[in-house]
Design a protein around this motif. Sequence first.
Motif, PDB file in Angstrom:
ATOM      1  N   THR A 146      13.133   0.431  -6.007  1.00 12.17           N
ATOM      2  CA  THR A 146      12.345   1.257  -5.039  1.00 12.17           C
ATOM      3  C   THR A 146      11.603   0.129  -3.888  1.00 12.17           C
ATOM      4  O   THR A 146      12.182  -0.822  -4.425  1.00 12.17           O
ATOM      5  CB  THR A 146      11.436   0.836  -6.404  1.00 12.17           C
ATOM      6  N   LYS A 147      11.759   0.151  -2.789  1.00 15.28           N
ATOM      7  CA  LYS A 147      11.978   0.071  -1.496  1.00 15.28           C
ATOM      8  C   LYS A 147      10.363  -0.187  -0.945  1.00 15.28           C
ATOM      9  O   LYS A 147       9.918  -0.104  -1.071  1.00 15.28           O
ATOM     10  CB  LYS A 147      12.584   0.841  -0.234  1.00 15.28           C
ATOM     11  N   LEU A 148      10.285  -1.851  -0.413  1.00 15.72           N
ATOM     12  CA  LEU A 148       9.413  -1.732   0.934  1.00 15.72           C
ATOM     13  C   LEU A 148       9.847  -1.391   1.747  1.00 15.72           C
ATOM     14  O   LEU A 148      10.538  -1.801   2.577  1.00 15.72           O
ATOM     15  CB  LEU A 148       8.803  -3.203   0.614  1.00 15.72           C
ATOM     16  N   ALA A 149       9.238  -0.465   2.595  1.00 15.60           N
ATOM     17  CA  ALA A 149       8.830  -0.534   4.066  1.00 15.60           C
ATOM     18  C   ALA A 149       7.548  -0.509   4.697  1.00 15.60           C
ATOM     19  O   ALA A 149       7.037  -1.731   5.188  1.00 15.60           O
ATOM     20  CB  ALA A 149       8.948   0.824   3.757  1.00 15.60           C
ATOM     21  N   CYS A 150       6.246   0.080   4.068  1.00 20.75           N
ATOM     22  CA  CYS A 150       5.312  -0.095   5.199  1.00 20.75           C
ATOM     23  C   CYS A 150       4.487  -1.044   4.752  1.00 20.75           C
ATOM     24  O   CYS A 150       3.585  -1.914   4.758  1.00 20.75           O
ATOM     25  CB  CYS A 150       4.294   1.260   5.765  1.00 20.75           C
ATOM     26  N   GLY A 151       4.323  -1.182   3.080  1.00 18.15           N
ATOM     27  CA  GLY A 151       3.146  -2.327   2.389  1.00 18.15           C
ATOM     28  C   GLY A 151       1.950  -1.564   3.111  1.00 18.15           C
ATOM     29  O   GLY A 151       1.546  -2.416   2.093  1.00 18.15           O
ATOM     30  N   GLU A 152       1.842  -0.362   3.058  1.00 16.59           N
ATOM     31  CA  GLU A 152       0.036  -0.219   3.458  1.00 16.59           C
ATOM     32  C   GLU A 152       0.577   1.215   2.842  1.00 16.59           C
ATOM     33  O   GLU A 152      -1.015   2.010   3.250  1.00 16.59           O
ATOM     34  CB  GLU A 152       0.463   0.091   4.830  1.00 16.59           C
ATOM     35  N   GLY A 153       1.138   1.652   2.283  1.00 16.47           N
ATOM     36  CA  GLY A 153       0.204   3.287   1.933  1.00 16.47           C
ATOM     37  C   GLY A 153       1.181   4.628   1.690  1.00 16.47           C
ATOM     38  O   GLY A 153       0.421   5.893   1.849  1.00 16.47           O
ATOM     39  N   GLU A 154       1.814   4.327   3.480  1.00 16.47           N
ATOM     40  CA  GLU A 154       1.938   5.471   4.666  1.00 16.47           C
ATOM     41  C   GLU A 154       3.315   6.302   4.593  1.00 16.47           C
ATOM     42  O   GLU A 154       3.436   6.976   4.384  1.00 16.47           O
ATOM     43  CB  GLU A 154       1.924   4.947   5.675  1.00 16.47           C
ATOM     44  N   CYS A 155       4.144   5.783   3.822  1.00 17.61           N
ATOM     45  CA  CYS A 155       5.149   5.899   3.671  1.00 17.61           C
ATOM     46  C   CYS A 155       5.598   6.306   2.627  1.00 17.61           C
ATOM     47  O   CYS A 155       6.575   7.395   1.840  1.00 17.61           O
ATOM     48  CB  CYS A 155       6.354   5.051   4.346  1.00 17.61           C
ATOM     49  N   GLY A 156       5.599   5.956   1.234  1.00 17.25           N
ATOM     50  CA  GLY A 156       5.837   6.511   0.470  1.00 17.25           C
ATOM     51  C   GLY A 156       7.940   5.694  -0.389  1.00 17.25           C
ATOM     52  O   GLY A 156       7.971   6.395  -1.420  1.00 17.25           O
ATOM     53  N   ALA A 157       7.942   5.325   0.485  1.00 22.57           N
ATOM     54  CA  ALA A 157       9.311   4.583   0.097  1.00 22.57           C
ATOM     55  C   ALA A 157       9.360   3.974  -1.337  1.00 22.57           C
ATOM     56  O   ALA A 157      10.657   3.096  -2.079  1.00 22.57           O
ATOM     57  CB  ALA A 157       9.875   3.497   0.703  1.00 22.57           C
ATOM     58  N   CYS A 158       8.511   3.380  -2.130  1.00 22.24           N
ATOM     59  CA  CYS A 158       8.135   2.324  -2.539  1.00 22.24           C
ATOM     60  C   CYS A 158       7.306   3.424  -4.188  1.00 22.24           C
ATOM     61  O   CYS A 158       7.223   2.594  -5.045  1.00 22.24           O
ATOM     62  CB  CYS A 158       6.867   1.704  -2.746  1.00 22.24           C
ATOM     63  N   THR A 159       6.810   4.679  -3.993  1.00 23.60           N
ATOM     64  CA  THR A 159       7.239   5.030  -5.048  1.00 23.60           C
ATOM     65  C   THR A 159       7.572   5.342  -6.749  1.00 23.60           C
ATOM     66  O   THR A 159       8.796   5.376  -6.658  1.00 23.60           O
ATOM     67  CB  THR A 159       6.922   7.486  -5.167  1.00 23.60           C
ATOM     68  N   LEU A 176       3.040   6.477  -7.557  1.00 22.67           N
ATOM     69  CA  LEU A 176       1.771   5.862  -7.296  1.00 22.67           C
ATOM     70  C   LEU A 176       2.526   5.251  -6.365  1.00 22.67           C
ATOM     71  O   LEU A 176       3.706   5.110  -6.521  1.00 22.67           O
ATOM     72  CB  LEU A 176       0.538   5.050  -8.118  1.00 22.67           C
ATOM     73  N   ASN A 177       2.025   4.758  -5.151  1.00 18.81           N
ATOM     74  CA  ASN A 177       2.612   3.693  -4.361  1.00 18.81           C
ATOM     75  C   ASN A 177       2.201   2.576  -5.116  1.00 18.81           C
ATOM     76  O   ASN A 177       1.491   1.511  -4.983  1.00 18.81           O
ATOM     77  CB  ASN A 177       1.977   3.992  -2.625  1.00 18.81           C
ATOM     78  N   SER A 178       3.569   2.014  -5.815  1.00 20.25           N
ATOM     79  CA  SER A 178       3.729   0.426  -6.011  1.00 20.25           C
ATOM     80  C   SER A 178       3.667  -0.861  -5.481  1.00 20.25           C
ATOM     81  O   SER A 178       2.739  -1.653  -5.804  1.00 20.25           O
ATOM     82  CB  SER A 178       4.907   0.180  -7.012  1.00 20.25           C
ATOM     83  N   CYS A 179       3.740  -0.344  -3.956  1.00 22.60           N
ATOM     84  CA  CYS A 179       3.136  -1.297  -2.709  1.00 22.60           C
ATOM     85  C   CYS A 179       1.236  -1.538  -2.812  1.00 22.60           C
ATOM     86  O   CYS A 179       0.508  -2.900  -2.563  1.00 22.60           O
ATOM     87  CB  CYS A 179       3.489  -1.068  -1.626  1.00 22.60           C
ATOM     88  N   LEU A 180       0.140  -0.989  -3.193  1.00 25.02           N
ATOM     89  CA  LEU A 180      -0.606  -1.081  -3.451  1.00 25.02           C
ATOM     90  C   LEU A 180      -2.048  -0.906  -5.202  1.00 25.02           C
ATOM     91  O   LEU A 180      -2.515  -0.732  -4.587  1.00 25.02           O
ATOM     92  CB  LEU A 180      -1.575   0.409  -2.461  1.00 25.02           C
TER      93      LEU A 180
END
Lengths: 296, 157
Positions: free
Chosen positions: B39-52, B60-64
């Motif tokens: 699971t990737k971290l890119a924006c960390g702000e819910g904008e990019c979906g890399a952490c889905t 869900l966005n796991s960064c949020l």
Amino acid sequence: MSQVPKESAPLEGYAAPSTVEEALRLIADGDATILAGGTDLMLQTKPGGRLPYRRKLVNIRRISELRGVSEKDGRMSIGALTTITDIDNNDLLNTVTPVLPQTANCFASSQIRNAGTVGGNICNASPAGDMIVPLLVLDAEVELSAWTNGAVTTRLVSLDKFFTGPGRTIKQPNELLTRIVFARPDKKLFAGYIKSGPRPALEISTVSAALSAIRDNGKLSRVRIALGAVGPTVLRAVKAEAYLEGKTVTAQVAAEAARLAAEDASPIDDVRATAWYRRHLIQVYIKRLLENDSQG
Amino acid sequence: MTAKVDISFTLNGHLKKVSVPIDMSALTMLRDMLGMTGTKLACGEGECGACTILVDGVSLNSCLMYAAECDGRTVLTIEGLRTAAGLDPMQKAFVEKGAIQCGYCMPGMIMQAKYLADTKGKMTHEELQRGLEGNVCRCTGYKKVFDAVAAVVGVTE
Ligand SMILES: Cc1cc2nc3c(=O)[nH]c(=O)nc-3n(C[C@H](O)[C@H](O)[C@H](O)COP(=O)(O)OP(=O)(O)OC[C@H]3O[C@@H](n4cnc5c(N)ncnc54)[C@H](O)[C@@H]3O)c2cc1C
Ligand code: FES
Ligand code: FES
């Protein structure tokens, strides 16, 4: 010199209650930060963010009684923990007030809609909060609950009176927003919502507008207009509402209503748009919302 | 120091017990505490979906998401898609359609595609576009991504 970020005091406790009463007891001292979907909270509480944590974090996500939509005696009730996806997919709302599912459908991304709740959207009190705008034109009220003198107490507040500024509301720290309620709309009531942006999702509204009214023999009554992102809170365009009362929509009437609505707003210049452009958009949207109706 | 909370949850079919700081995100827990770096971290702000990720089957966005909120839930990450039987059909389709370039967005993209396939099934092209709107890819231009999902669920015009 870099600025020293505003740090929260460290969080000392965490709880995930499963009933409203339990949650209210936990927040009764007013020293708890409430977590619903977290889609606003996580970012705002980051070091340097605008919101410091209180002493404990109370995660209300497990309170199943606060999720879902119901109707009783002509009153609609939406639980605070109903997600934006729930609203988008809700059959009852689709029949009774399609404007709410329509608004939910152009809210952020699928992932954010799955996490974000309607109560969180309202309590976050953004002037651009998408669900707030159509709820205002439905004359919605919010139910605020607290634990006082050993019992659960509730008060109903008109959504119109709830916001006091960007991120600020009349809700007290010991209160939970538990439900959103409104009268089941009259069959003759129409309501619409428009949000700006090249693509609806992931776009903080530059301007958003909702309009509802009852139309009888072509004449409008009970007109409500709400505007998002053009003032410190979502606001009602009261001059335009009063003007439209009793009128039949013509191109001239729509243009005058649009002009008055732009006067009602107090937009600012920011990175997303100038105040001038925002006033222009308001006028375009009000005309469009009135015209869409005149076909229906 | 921020206090910790003990949680237990099912991660890709295995029970996990961890003690997480109250303010930690599910993404940080997965990557830094559990070593699940798929699971990737890119924006960390819910904008990019890399952490889905999928939580009880919902994307869900796991960064949020707060790690503490994983307690008692069933979490599925990209690592859990592959089973003894091999790659998930969605993963296979992405490979076969050549939908992957640098790959950074792909764990999130594939988890979101999986969610759409599981919850919606057959979709219109517009529904598919809207469904993947929260997943940003800087390489593919999305065309082959859409082709891959269409190969699994069927997409109508
Ligand atoms: C990428 C991205 C895109 C977004 N797009 C949009 C958009 O298109 N439109 C839009 O309107 N918003 C958007 N948002 C903002 C956010 O997703 C919404 O405001 C969402 O509805 C917040 O709900 P939540 O449950 O996640 O709230 P949380 O983050 O959990 O809470 C928000 C605030 O409300 C308080 N709170 C929450 N529930 C209650 C309650 N029941 N009682 C008392 N206090 C409570 C919390 O303490 C916190 O201060 C976006 C956010 C992100 C990150
Ligand atoms: S890293 Fe979570 S959405 Fe970008
Ligand atoms: S394949 Fe490189 S970002 Fe999507």
